[in-house]
Design an enzyme around this catalytic site. Structure first.
Site, PDB file in Angstrom:
ATOM      1  N   ASP A  95      -4.656  -1.756   2.654  1.00  6.43           N
ATOM      2  CA  ASP A  95      -4.121  -3.017   2.863  1.00  6.43           C
ATOM      3  C   ASP A  95      -3.929  -3.792   1.674  1.00  6.43           C
ATOM      4  O   ASP A  95      -2.872  -4.565   1.166  1.00  6.43           O
ATOM      5  CB  ASP A  95      -4.707  -3.807   3.890  1.00  6.43           C
ATOM      6  CG  ASP A  95      -4.698  -3.567   5.359  1.00  6.43           C
ATOM      7  OD1 ASP A  95      -4.037  -2.347   5.468  1.00  6.43           O
ATOM      8  OD2 ASP A  95      -5.275  -4.050   6.060  1.00  6.43           O
ATOM      9  N   SER A 485      -4.989 -11.341   6.852  1.00  7.06           N
ATOM     10  CA  SER A 485      -5.925 -10.587   6.608  1.00  7.06           C
ATOM     11  C   SER A 485      -7.474 -11.329   6.942  1.00  7.06           C
ATOM     12  O   SER A 485      -7.183 -12.533   6.977  1.00  7.06           O
ATOM     13  CB  SER A 485      -5.872 -10.384   4.956  1.00  7.06           C
ATOM     14  OG  SER A 485      -7.321 -10.024   4.502  1.00  7.06           O
TER      15      SER A 485
END
Length: 572
Positions: A95, A485
């Site tokens: 990510d 996130s």
């Protein structure tokens, strides 16, 4: 010369070899045994429980670069306990590296690929038990989803947290770099300082160091009972983590002996324990998405409203990044997760009778755990919480008929009313934040980023970090049908459902519309007349899919709403 007889297929397989006996017992299975001799099996190994060690090792990301060694420790533990370990790999993505790019669309997709691949290998090879080792956001829930689907004795091992970097005597991590980008755009730091932060933020192996998604999910999985005590709170490179891996290998043999399977552990009460711990830690919004998906794999009915119900009585206790000041290494240093769990148990907030991978209950595991040192400042007492109820707030309203997930620490307030500034992608929103187009009082709307519309439901860490880095954390809000996130903070609302691509009301928002986010009333509303709302909805037409071939197209065709976990095997 006397030729030894081939092992005979038993009439009823022993439970310790329930699956492997089908693959290797009997004269007709000689070809299978021949293949396994080549990878190191001896004749005696065919009488042992076969333990698959699913490693997510990769040099793609620091989160997973050390997991090959942990897999070796897990294999050694399984072998020493009388099993025969077989190490195999699955994928991982990063990510942190792909954030803010088209590549991030593959992130949530990877959770399904990982779960599928572990299920495929274990199911094909006839493993009697499984250890899965994950070290980054999506591979952890993917590992546990596979364990739940297979329902064979298994243990999850967390790869461990990274240690913090240090910039000018201050602890830094990957989110520090993202926020430095915003500070750089605003002229608050120069090129040289940006480079300094970039160079020191990631000092070695391990998952991102705050209470971001990786540490959140590791803690949730431990609270769920699927990891050994304190597996979630150990440094990636440490004797404790090596020991944890070896003990996990041995624990699978004990679970086989006891006849305890993942779905015996992953009960509704166990998921409630996981939610409780996530809230107490101030964990990531992604926990909502992943716990729903894990519960689906475990055949447990869990909904977003369970987060509201539990959140009304569970306080936020941990002062951890991104909203707090400490990193996961600080929690490790004072004793890890188990003292917090014991505190929650003593307060009647955990189900102590839930069984775990130790073969014992939560209460039994915590019996000898000592409290945190009195002088520590990482975890507050229940009497003086950071927030008296959950920071994860499920919102409904005319913009979120089937729900949305807000992360409200309380530091940014509980209500925001502003004018919509609409973007059809994360990239365009980031550009307009950095160039100063976005102003105080704006509600940044990023749509067409949901599970189907993106596809892939990207995380909005780049824009949220840019907002924080520019010093506008209390001056603007950001809402999206994508997600965030664990490092995101500020006034943010994600997982808006139905998503814009499916005709959710987010699709009809126009620049300048007034939007109200009210965490107290748990409402997310577009403040336009009902007639105007209906007229816009009537004119809406679904856009063409962005991908028509390959994994993203397949994912978009199967994935469910974020409000049900964004799973791909529902309704089959």
């Amino acid at each position: 010369m006397k030729i030894p007889k081939a092992p005979q297929k038993p009439k009823v397989s022993a439970e310790s070899r329930h699956y492997s006996s089908i693959v290797v017992d009997g004269a007709d299975r000689a070809p299978s045994r021949a293949m396994l001799h080549a990878v190191g099996f001896t004749d005696g190994d065919f009488a042992k429980s076969q333990i698959g060690i699913a490693s997510t090792w990769s040099m793609v990301t620091p989160c997973n670069m050390h997991i090959d060694k942990l897999a070796d420790h897990a294999a050694a533990g399984a072998n020493a306990a009388g099993g025969k370990a077989i190490v195999f790999n699955t994928i991982t993505i990063s990510d942190g590296i792909s954030m803010g790019t088209e590549g991030m669309k593959y992130s949530l997709v990877s959770r399904e690929v990982i779960a599928d691949s572990i299920e495929v290998v274990a199911g094909c090879e006839g493993f009697d038990g499984i250890v899965t080792i994950g070290g980054c956001d999506k591979n952890m829930p993917g590992c546990v989803m596979a364990l739940a689907r297979l329902n064979r004795p298994g243990v999850f091992v967390y790869g461990g947290t990274i240690m913090p970097g240090c910039h000018r005597s201050k602890a830094v991590d990957i989110v520090s770099v993202f926020e430095a980008v915003g500070a750089h755009a605003n002229g608050r730091i120069d090129d040289g300082e940006l480079k300094e932060i970039e160079a020191c933020a990631i000092p070695g192996p391990g998952s991102c160091g705050g209470m971001y998604t990786a540490n959140t999910m590791a803690s949730a999985i431990e609270a769920l009972g699927m990891s050994l005590p304190n597996s979630s709170a150990q440094a990636a490179i440490s004797a404790d983590k090596d020991r944890d891996s070896r003990e996990a290998g041995a624990a699978v043999l004990n679970l086989i002996k006891l006849g305890i399977k993942p779905r015996d552990i992953m009960t509704r009460e166990a998921f409630e324990n996981a939610i409780t711990v996530v809230i107490a830690l101030g964990g990531s919004t992604n926990a909502v998405l992943h716990l729903l998906a894990m519960a689906h794999s475990a055949h447990v009915k869990l909904t977003i409203d369970d987060f509201t119900r539990i959140g009304k009585r569970v306080p936020v206790l941990a002062d951890l990044k991104p909203s707090g000041k400490h990193v996961m290494a600080d929690l490790v240093a004072i004793g890890g997760l188990t003292p917090l769990m014991k505190t929650l148990l003593s307060a009647g907030l955990l189900h102590g009778d839930c069984i775990t991978v130790t073969g014992k209950t939560i209460a039994q595991n915590l019996r000898g755990v000592k409290p945190y040192p009195k002088e520590q400042t990482v975890v507050h007492s229940i009497a003086k919480p950071i927030k008296k109820d959950s920071h994860l707030v499920i919102l409904y309203g005319n913009l979120a008929p089937t729900g949305a997930v807000a992360k409200i620490s309380g530091k940014e307030g509980t209500k925001f009313v502003g004018k919509a500034r609409v973007f059809e992608s994360e990239e365009t929103a980031l550009d307009r934040i950095l160039d100063g187009t976005v102003k105080a009082g704006d509600v940044i709307v990023i749509r067409s980023e949901g599970p189907r519309g993106g596809p892939g439901m990207r995380e909005m860490l780049s824009p949220t970090s840019a907002v924080m880095g520019k010093g506008m954390g209390k001056e603007v809000a950001l809402i999206t049908d994508g997600r965030f996130s664990g490092g995101s903070h500020g006034f943010v609302v994600g997982h808006i459902t139905p998503e814009a691509f499916e005709g959710g009301p987010l699709a009809i928002v126009k620049n300048g519309d007034t939007i109200t986010i009210d965490a107290e009333k748990r409402q997310l509303n577009l403040d336009i007349p009902k007639a105007e709302f209906a007229a816009r909805m009537a004119k809406w037409k679904q856009p063409k899919p962005r991908y028509t071939r390959g994994v993203l197209a397949k994912y978009a065709s199967r994935v469910t709403s974020a409000s049900t976990g964004a799973v791909t095997d529902a309704g089959l």
